[in-house]
Design a protein around this motif. Structure first.
Motif, PDB file in Angstrom:
ATOM      1  N   ARG A   6       0.866  -1.174   0.000  1.00 56.59           N
ATOM      2  CA  ARG A   6       0.000   0.000   0.000  1.00 56.59           C
ATOM      3  C   ARG A   6       0.904   1.225   0.000  1.00 56.59           C
ATOM      4  O   ARG A   6       1.548   1.533   0.998  1.00 56.59           O
ATOM      5  N   LEU A 120      -3.866   4.038   2.391  1.00 53.93           N
ATOM      6  CA  LEU A 120      -3.635   3.753   3.803  1.00 53.93           C
ATOM      7  C   LEU A 120      -3.425   5.049   4.583  1.00 53.93           C
ATOM      8  O   LEU A 120      -2.695   5.931   4.129  1.00 53.93           O
ATOM      9  N   LEU A 122      -2.042   6.080   8.261  1.00 53.29           N
ATOM     10  CA  LEU A 122      -1.421   5.583   9.486  1.00 53.29           C
ATOM     11  C   LEU A 122      -1.561   6.641  10.567  1.00 53.29           C
ATOM     12  O   LEU A 122      -1.197   7.799  10.350  1.00 53.29           O
ATOM     13  N   VAL A 205      -5.341   2.866   9.974  1.00 54.18           N
ATOM     14  CA  VAL A 205      -4.694   1.863  10.816  1.00 54.18           C
ATOM     15  C   VAL A 205      -3.929   2.619  11.912  1.00 54.18           C
ATOM     16  O   VAL A 205      -3.144   3.527  11.617  1.00 54.18           O
ATOM     17  N   VAL A 207      -1.179   2.988  14.923  1.00 52.61           N
ATOM     18  CA  VAL A 207       0.124   2.418  15.243  1.00 52.61           C
ATOM     19  C   VAL A 207       0.550   2.975  16.605  1.00 52.61           C
ATOM     20  O   VAL A 207       0.502   4.187  16.813  1.00 52.61           O
ATOM     21  N   LYS A 219       6.843  -1.872  12.875  1.00 57.73           N
ATOM     22  CA  LYS A 219       5.373  -2.041  12.879  1.00 57.73           C
ATOM     23  C   LYS A 219       4.791  -1.509  11.573  1.00 57.73           C
ATOM     24  O   LYS A 219       3.900  -2.110  10.981  1.00 57.73           O
ATOM     25  N   ILE A 220       5.310  -0.370  11.143  1.00 57.18           N
ATOM     26  CA  ILE A 220       4.805   0.254   9.914  1.00 57.18           C
ATOM     27  C   ILE A 220       5.164  -0.617   8.703  1.00 57.18           C
ATOM     28  O   ILE A 220       4.359  -0.798   7.790  1.00 57.18           O
ATOM     29  N   LYS A 222       5.344  -3.781   8.525  1.00 57.85           N
ATOM     30  CA  LYS A 222       4.401  -4.904   8.430  1.00 57.85           C
ATOM     31  C   LYS A 222       3.049  -4.455   7.877  1.00 57.85           C
ATOM     32  O   LYS A 222       2.424  -5.169   7.100  1.00 57.85           O
ATOM     33  N   ILE A 223       2.621  -3.278   8.300  1.00 57.52           N
ATOM     34  CA  ILE A 223       1.310  -2.791   7.841  1.00 57.52           C
ATOM     35  C   ILE A 223       1.356  -2.451   6.346  1.00 57.52           C
ATOM     36  O   ILE A 223       0.463  -2.792   5.585  1.00 57.52           O
ATOM     37  N   VAL A 224       2.432  -1.766   5.953  1.00 58.40           N
ATOM     38  CA  VAL A 224       2.547  -1.348   4.549  1.00 58.40           C
ATOM     39  C   VAL A 224       2.794  -2.567   3.659  1.00 58.40           C
ATOM     40  O   VAL A 224       2.336  -2.620   2.523  1.00 58.40           O
ATOM     41  N   GLY A 225       3.518  -3.551   4.215  1.00 60.15           N
ATOM     42  CA  GLY A 225       3.724  -4.796   3.475  1.00 60.15           C
ATOM     43  C   GLY A 225       4.922  -4.778   2.555  1.00 60.15           C
ATOM     44  O   GLY A 225       4.897  -5.413   1.504  1.00 60.15           O
TER      45      GLY A 225
END
Ligand code: ADP
Length: 226
Positions: A6, A120, A122, A205, A207, A219-220, A222-225
């Motif tokens: 994302r 997304l 954050l 999302v 954080v 952490k970011i 993992k969320i962004v991928g």
């Protein structure tokens, strides 16, 4: 590009929550541009057009730039072919009217050739006493603008910027206890209403931004991928 990636990202959070720090990390890792309204305005203020003079005087007086102007300047920077591979908005939109205007621009005919809808949002969550500490210790390289902190992120060699080797550093004039408290109040009153706006769209999302910089950026990641 992996399907889950994302890349069109809005970074939100109170002043001092780490938006600039995490935007810079993401920008480097993903090879995309990060835009902050403050940087755009400071860039415009260097020119000598009538608009540049207006922006310069607003910044010097510490006044907000009118919404219409802020949005137009952001549009000028954002809608460029190079940003189609992704972008990060660092601390923009700052109020609901800007979020709505940004969506209007993203969906308008004028910019139809760009496919840049937000993927997304954050939200960096950090309690007030942390952000006060972070802002009061914040400084940056006068040349390349890399951010540092007296307690949390000193350069590897004292007094020398890690990135460009510069030896001069600056602080923002408004990074004092009194202004931080007032900026936190403004954040709650003016910016916080943007949070449910993006939540309703399924983009938000949260954080936990309290840990060290690399823990938050993990952490970011993992969320962004990526
Ligand atoms: P914002 O852009 O949200 O105002 P910054 O990214 O400028 O916040 O961060 C404020 C200050 O706190 C900077 O000096 C930065 O180096 C420091 N900082 C950022 N993230 C963290 C963190 N996770 N832990 C400790 N200090 C941090």
């Amino acid at each position: 590009m992996p399907e889950m990636l994302r890349r069109n990202i809005v970074m939100m959070g109170a002043p001092g929550s780490g938006k600039g720090t995490q935007s810079a990390i993401l920008s480097e890792k993903l090879g995309i541009n990060a835009f902050s309204m403050g940087d755009i305005l400071r860039g415009v203020a260097k020119g000598d057009s009538e608009e540049a003079k207006l922006v310069k005087s607003l910044i010097e007086k510490g006044n907000m730039v009118p919404d219409q102007l802020a949005i137009r300047l952001m549009e000028n920077e954002l809608f460029k072919p190079e940003n189609e591979k992704g972008y990060i908005l660092d601390g923009f939109p700052r109020e609901l009217s800007q979020a709505e205007a940004l969506d209007t621009a993203l969906n308008s005919e004028k910019y139809a050739q760009y496919h840049m809808n937000i993927d997304l949002v954050l939200l960096l969550q950090v309690p007030d006493d942390y952000v006060i500490d972070r802002i009061i210790g914040r400084y940056q390289c006068a040349h390349c603008k890399t951010l540092y902190h007296e307690k949390f992120k000193q350069p590897h060699v004292y007094g020398v910027c890690d990135v460009c080797g510069g030896k001069e550093f600056t602080r923002r004039a408004d990074d004092t206890y009194e202004t931080v408290v007032s900026r936190l109040r403004t954040f709650r009153r003016v910016t916080a209403p943007v949070i449910p706006y993006y939540e309703m769209k399924g983009l938000l999302v949260c954080v936990d931004g309290t840990g060290p910089i690399d823990v938050v950026s993990e952490k970011i990641r993992k969320i962004v991928g990526y």
